[in-house]
Structures are given as structure tokens and as C-alpha cells.
Design a protein around this motif. Structure first.
Motif, PDB file in Angstrom:
ATOM      1  N   ARG A  81       0.801  -1.228   0.000  1.00  0.00           N
ATOM      2  CA  ARG A  81       0.000   0.000   0.000  1.00  0.00           C
ATOM      3  C   ARG A  81       0.832   1.275   0.000  1.00  0.00           C
ATOM      4  O   ARG A  81       0.590   2.160  -0.834  1.00  0.00           O
ATOM      5  CB  ARG A  81      -0.972  -0.017   1.177  1.00  0.00           C
ATOM      6  CG  ARG A  81      -1.905   1.182   1.182  1.00  0.00           C
ATOM      7  CD  ARG A  81      -2.949   1.088   2.252  1.00  0.00           C
ATOM      8  NE  ARG A  81      -3.737   2.312   2.322  1.00  0.00           N
ATOM      9  CZ  ARG A  81      -4.679   2.533   3.215  1.00  0.00           C
ATOM     10  NH1 ARG A  81      -4.965   1.608   4.113  1.00  0.00           N
ATOM     11  NH2 ARG A  81      -5.350   3.667   3.218  1.00  0.00           N
ATOM     12  N   TRP A  92      -6.484   2.172  -3.052  1.00  0.00           N
ATOM     13  CA  TRP A  92      -7.566   1.242  -2.748  1.00  0.00           C
ATOM     14  C   TRP A  92      -7.107  -0.217  -2.643  1.00  0.00           C
ATOM     15  O   TRP A  92      -7.916  -1.104  -2.402  1.00  0.00           O
ATOM     16  CB  TRP A  92      -8.659   1.333  -3.814  1.00  0.00           C
ATOM     17  CG  TRP A  92      -8.149   1.292  -5.232  1.00  0.00           C
ATOM     18  CD1 TRP A  92      -7.856   2.353  -6.017  1.00  0.00           C
ATOM     19  CD2 TRP A  92      -7.867   0.121  -6.023  1.00  0.00           C
ATOM     20  NE1 TRP A  92      -7.414   1.935  -7.260  1.00  0.00           N
ATOM     21  CE2 TRP A  92      -7.412   0.575  -7.285  1.00  0.00           C
ATOM     22  CE3 TRP A  92      -7.968  -1.250  -5.785  1.00  0.00           C
ATOM     23  CZ2 TRP A  92      -7.051  -0.304  -8.304  1.00  0.00           C
ATOM     24  CZ3 TRP A  92      -7.607  -2.115  -6.799  1.00  0.00           C
ATOM     25  CH2 TRP A  92      -7.156  -1.643  -8.029  1.00  0.00           C
ATOM     26  N   LEU A  93      -5.814  -0.463  -2.786  1.00  0.00           N
ATOM     27  CA  LEU A  93      -5.307  -1.838  -2.775  1.00  0.00           C
ATOM     28  C   LEU A  93      -4.196  -1.976  -1.741  1.00  0.00           C
ATOM     29  O   LEU A  93      -3.271  -1.165  -1.694  1.00  0.00           O
ATOM     30  CB  LEU A  93      -4.773  -2.210  -4.163  1.00  0.00           C
ATOM     31  CG  LEU A  93      -4.224  -3.628  -4.348  1.00  0.00           C
ATOM     32  CD1 LEU A  93      -5.297  -4.678  -4.067  1.00  0.00           C
ATOM     33  CD2 LEU A  93      -3.671  -3.792  -5.759  1.00  0.00           C
ATOM     34  N   ILE A 130      -9.275  -4.897  -1.061  1.00  0.00           N
ATOM     35  CA  ILE A 130      -9.668  -3.897  -2.048  1.00  0.00           C
ATOM     36  C   ILE A 130     -10.640  -2.961  -1.350  1.00  0.00           C
ATOM     37  O   ILE A 130     -11.742  -3.374  -0.962  1.00  0.00           O
ATOM     38  CB  ILE A 130     -10.326  -4.542  -3.272  1.00  0.00           C
ATOM     39  CG1 ILE A 130      -9.351  -5.507  -3.952  1.00  0.00           C
ATOM     40  CG2 ILE A 130     -10.790  -3.485  -4.264  1.00  0.00           C
ATOM     41  CD1 ILE A 130      -9.980  -6.322  -5.065  1.00  0.00           C
ATOM     42  N   GLU A 156     -14.965  -3.012   2.269  1.00  0.00           N
ATOM     43  CA  GLU A 156     -13.825  -3.498   1.509  1.00  0.00           C
ATOM     44  C   GLU A 156     -13.953  -4.992   1.282  1.00  0.00           C
ATOM     45  O   GLU A 156     -14.739  -5.675   1.943  1.00  0.00           O
ATOM     46  CB  GLU A 156     -12.513  -3.182   2.222  1.00  0.00           C
ATOM     47  CG  GLU A 156     -12.369  -3.822   3.582  1.00  0.00           C
ATOM     48  CD  GLU A 156     -11.082  -3.412   4.277  1.00  0.00           C
ATOM     49  OE1 GLU A 156     -10.590  -4.205   5.091  1.00  0.00           O
ATOM     50  OE2 GLU A 156     -10.555  -2.313   4.009  1.00  0.00           O
TER      51      GLU A 156
END
Length: 217
Positions: A81, A92-93, A130, A156
Motif C-alpha cells: 500500500r 484502494w489496494l 480492495i 472493503e
């Protein structure tokens, strides 16, 4: 554009060692960079370096005679991240990243290089998430998801593994084993991405399963 003619005209050899580097909040451990340029052939090596709980090594090459360039890197166990946020803006990952890439390209322009990319690689995110969508919830109740999209945006999708291998030929990336293993959810994917034209032809197949385990059944 690659300055091939400059490579022909120069000869150089350089080694730089550092106790660590800091870039926009990303910190490395001790590292070493070696550069060698002779006979129009350039080789730049970043030795295996500790980065974000893992290691990274990179090799870059260029050959003025063949008018070609190459890139190879390997990432093992890196916390993805902060690296993604710093260098790509992706927020977002998350997960632990293992990746490898070995590609070559030929040409004098960006378009020529992109159109001639050949090689292979792999990407695997482990024990990550995610952010901004709960895919399993969407599959379980698509009508509810459409009626209340704001609820899903605050959720998520946790996963045990997300990734696959890929090949590059003539600037087209193909994969046939993209997969995500998550509690209740499995997803596979296959297809191609034409990099010069930014054309995407991918098929994803999500499914719900009767287990809370990330791997298996």
C-alpha cells in the motif's frame, strides 16, 4: 526517446552505496547502485534492497547497437500500500506484494518501445484488501447494492491472494490465470491488454462459495 547515440559516444563506470534512501515517506535499507557503460551497452543494477518490510532488486539495460532496452525487477514480501500510494497514486489496494518482471523493447520512440514489448512477469498480493467495495455483498444481493451504493463504498473486500502471471508479446499483455481467493468469494480472469492502444479485452468470472476460508473450496 532513448539517447542511443549518446550511449555510443560515452564510456562510464560508477558505483554508489548508501545507508538508505527516503522518497516521499518510503524508506529503504542499505543499498548499492552499479552503472557500467561501454561499447554502447548500458547496464544499471540496483542490488537487493530492503523496502517496506520486503526486498527489491532492479536491472535496467540499453544496447545502442540493437536499439533495444530491457528491464528486470523482483519484489519479495513488500508491504504494497505505501509503495502504490507513493509511486502510482493507488490507495484502494493493500497486501503483501511478490512480483517479477523481465521485458525487452526495441525502437527510438515511446510508441515503438510500447509496441515491441516482449517478456513475462508475475504479480501476487497476499492477505490484502480492495477498499471501497464489498464484491461478495454485491453478488449476494445486487438489488440492495444498487439501492444503497454508498454503503458498499465504505466497505472493503478482504482476500487471501490476488494475482497471476502474464506474458508480453508485441506490446500485448495476455494472462490466463488471474485469480482472487477470498472468504465466500472466488474470482478468475483471463484475456489481454493492448498497451499501445490501451485496449482491454478481459473476462472475469466471480462466484460465491460456502466457506469463510480464503483458500480452498
Amino acid at each position: 526517446m532513448i539517447p542511443y547515440e549518446m550511449l555510443r559516444a560515452a564510456t562510464a563506470e560508477l558505483s554508489v552505496a548508501a545507508e538508505g534512501l527516503v522518497y516521499s515517506g518510503t524508506r529503504t535499507g542499505p543499498t548499492r547502485l552499479d552503472l557500467r557503460l561501454t561499447g554502447g551497452v548500458l547496464a544499471v543494477d540496483l542490488a537487493e534492497t530492503a523496502v517496506n518490510e520486503g526486498t527489491l532488486s532492479v536491472r535496467i539495460g540499453a544496447d545502442a547497437g540493437a536499439r533495444s532496452t530491457s528491464l528486470a525487477f523482483r519484489a519479495d514480501g513488500i508491504a504494497a500500500r505505501p509503495l502504490l500510494e507513493t509511486f502510482t497514486g493507488i490507495e484502494w489496494l493493500s497486501g503483501t506484494l511478490d512480483a517479477a518482471l523481465d521485458v525487452t523493447a526495441r525502437g527510438d520512440s515511446q510508441q515503438a518501445l510500447m509496441s515491441s514489448l516482449d517478456g513475462a512477469g508475475s504479480v501476487l498480493f497476499s492477505d490484502g484488501a480492495i477498499r471501497g467495495v464489498n464484491i461478495a455483498a454485491v453478488l449476494r444481493d445486487p438489488l440492495q447494492a444498487l439501492a444503497n451504493p454508498s454503503i458498499l463504498e465504505s466497505q472493503e473486500t478482504d482476500f487471501a491472494q490476488l494475482g497471476g502471471t502474464f506474458r508480453l508479446s508485441g506490446g500485448t499483455l495476455t494472462t490466463d490465470d488471474l485469480a482472487m481467493l477470498a472468504p465466500i468469494l472466488r474470482m478468475t480472469g483471463a484475456g489481454s491488454v493492448g498497451l499501445p492502444a490501451q485496449a482491454v479485452d478481459m473476462t472475469f468470472r466471480p462466484s460465491l462459495v460456502g466457506t469463510l476460508q480464503g483458500q480452498g473450496g
